[in-house]
Structure formats: structure tokens, C-alpha cells
Scaffold this active site. Structure first.
Site, PDB file in Angstrom:
ATOM      1  N   THR A 241       4.226 -46.732 -20.676  1.00  0.00           N
ATOM      2  CA  THR A 241       4.800 -47.762 -21.546  1.00  0.00           C
ATOM      3  C   THR A 241       6.113 -47.322 -22.204  1.00  0.00           C
ATOM      4  O   THR A 241       7.019 -48.152 -22.352  1.00  0.00           O
ATOM      5  CB  THR A 241       3.764 -48.215 -22.604  1.00  0.00           C
ATOM      6  OG1 THR A 241       2.619 -48.732 -21.911  1.00  0.00           O
ATOM      7  CG2 THR A 241       4.323 -49.289 -23.520  1.00  0.00           C
TER       8      THR A 241
ATOM      9  N   ASN B 215      -0.220 -50.733 -22.876  1.00  0.00           N
ATOM     10  CA  ASN B 215      -1.108 -49.635 -23.263  1.00  0.00           C
ATOM     11  C   ASN B 215      -1.257 -48.610 -22.152  1.00  0.00           C
ATOM     12  O   ASN B 215      -2.346 -48.135 -21.871  1.00  0.00           O
ATOM     13  CB  ASN B 215      -2.485 -50.186 -23.638  1.00  0.00           C
ATOM     14  CG  ASN B 215      -2.408 -51.086 -24.839  1.00  0.00           C
ATOM     15  OD1 ASN B 215      -1.967 -50.662 -25.901  1.00  0.00           O
ATOM     16  ND2 ASN B 215      -2.818 -52.327 -24.685  1.00  0.00           N
ATOM     17  N   CYS B 216      -0.150 -48.262 -21.541  1.00  0.00           N
ATOM     18  CA  CYS B 216      -0.133 -47.355 -20.397  1.00  0.00           C
ATOM     19  C   CYS B 216       0.618 -46.081 -20.779  1.00  0.00           C
ATOM     20  O   CYS B 216       1.485 -46.108 -21.649  1.00  0.00           O
ATOM     21  CB  CYS B 216       0.571 -48.070 -19.226  1.00  0.00           C
ATOM     22  SG  CYS B 216       0.832 -47.079 -17.753  1.00  0.00           S
ATOM     23  N   GLY B 217       0.304 -44.993 -20.117  1.00  0.00           N
ATOM     24  CA  GLY B 217       1.053 -43.759 -20.345  1.00  0.00           C
ATOM     25  C   GLY B 217       2.533 -43.916 -20.025  1.00  0.00           C
ATOM     26  O   GLY B 217       3.362 -43.170 -20.534  1.00  0.00           O
TER      27      GLY B 217
END
Length: 161
Positions: A41, A37-39
Site C-alpha cells: 500500500t 491494507n496490503c504490504g
């Protein structure tokens, strides 16, 4: 002086099997701490492209999910595996969730940080920090989270020969 080598370590796979890094001897390895759930990803896609392009030449990505940055990997190992399979159809090894900083940092990450410190200290600053390891088990380069996987191609090719 610490004379540990990459091949001295082992880690739990995402399916909870102990995997010796000896398995990857004579392989060029890219170790990455990942999060779902990371920018960053979407870099999973670029990592998979590297795996597809160079896997048969002796290269592999090793993904180590980590929840230490913004709680962006809060799922269980099974949920992480399902996400990676369904969203990115990854073919490279996925390990059980680890810590990369602090007293609980996985021994592989303790070693990686000693071998190649970061720009602002040795700690891992965010998800998708990458370490490139040559066929002799030496860390040759560390890449910031913003460094896209496709930009690592020339370094991988140089190590593959």
C-alpha cells in the site's frame, strides 16, 4: 484475433461515473490494481510522485482497487476514496472496486492480461501489479507488485519522449 484496444473500454469511477478510456488517448497510462491494507500500500506514495512529476507531460496513473487478494480492500468505494485522500492525497483517477481475475474480472483486466501475460501465467498474482500503456493504447510493459513505482520512471520518460 481480438482487436480490442484500450480506448474501447470504460470503467466506473470511484464516484460511480462511467469513464471512457478514450479520455486517456494520447496519454501514457499506468494501470494498477490497488488495496488499502496490503504490504505494498505505501506504493500509493510512489504512484502519486509519478503523477506529480509527469502528469503535465501527458501521463496518468489509473488505480483500480481490488479485494481479491487476502481481502485487503474490504471497504466501500467511499471508504477507499477517503483512505486514499487522507493518507496519500492522491490526485490520479481512482475507480470503483473491481475484480481482476476469474469470470468476474473487469473487461479492462481481461484485455490487459491477454496483452501482457505474467511470468507464471496470465493471472494477476497480487495487489499493485502494474501495466504501462503507451500513447497509442498498447501495453508495453507489465510490472510485478514488488516493482516499485520509482523504478518505472525511465520507461515513462522513454514513452513521453
Amino acid at each position: 484475433m481480438n482487436d480490442q484496444q484500450f480506448y474501447d473500454f470504460s470503467a466506473q469511477s470511484n464516484r460511480h461515473q462511467s469513464i471512457s478510456m478514450e479520455t486517456y488517448r494520447d496519454t501514457v497510462v499506468l494501470v494498477v490494481n490497488t488495496a488499502s491494507n496490503c504490504g505494498f500500500t505505501p506504493q500509493y506514495e510512489g504512484l502519486e510522485k509519478l503523477q506529480q512529476q509527469y502528469g503535465d507531460r501527458g501521463f496518468t496513473v489509473l488505480a483500480f482497487p481490488c479485494n481479491q487478494f487476502g481481502k485487503q480492500e474490504s471497504g466501500s468505494d467511499e471508504e477507499i476514496r477517503q483512505f486514499c485522500d487522507l493518507t496519500f492525497n492522491i490526485s490520479f483517477p481512482l475507480f470503483a472496486k473491481v475484480e481482476v481475475n476469474g469470470r468476474g474480472a473487469h473487461p479492462i483486466y481481461q484485455w490487459l492480461k491477454r496483452e501482457k501475460g505474467g511470468l507464471l501465467g496470465d493471472g494477476i498474482k497480487w495487489n499493485f501489479t502494474k501495466f504501462l500503456i503507451d500513447r497509442q493504447g498498447r501495453v508495453v510493459k507489465r510490472y510485478a507488485p514488488t516493482y516499485k513505482p520509482e523504478l518505472i520512471r525511465k520507461d515513462i520518460e522513454a514513452l513521453l519522449g
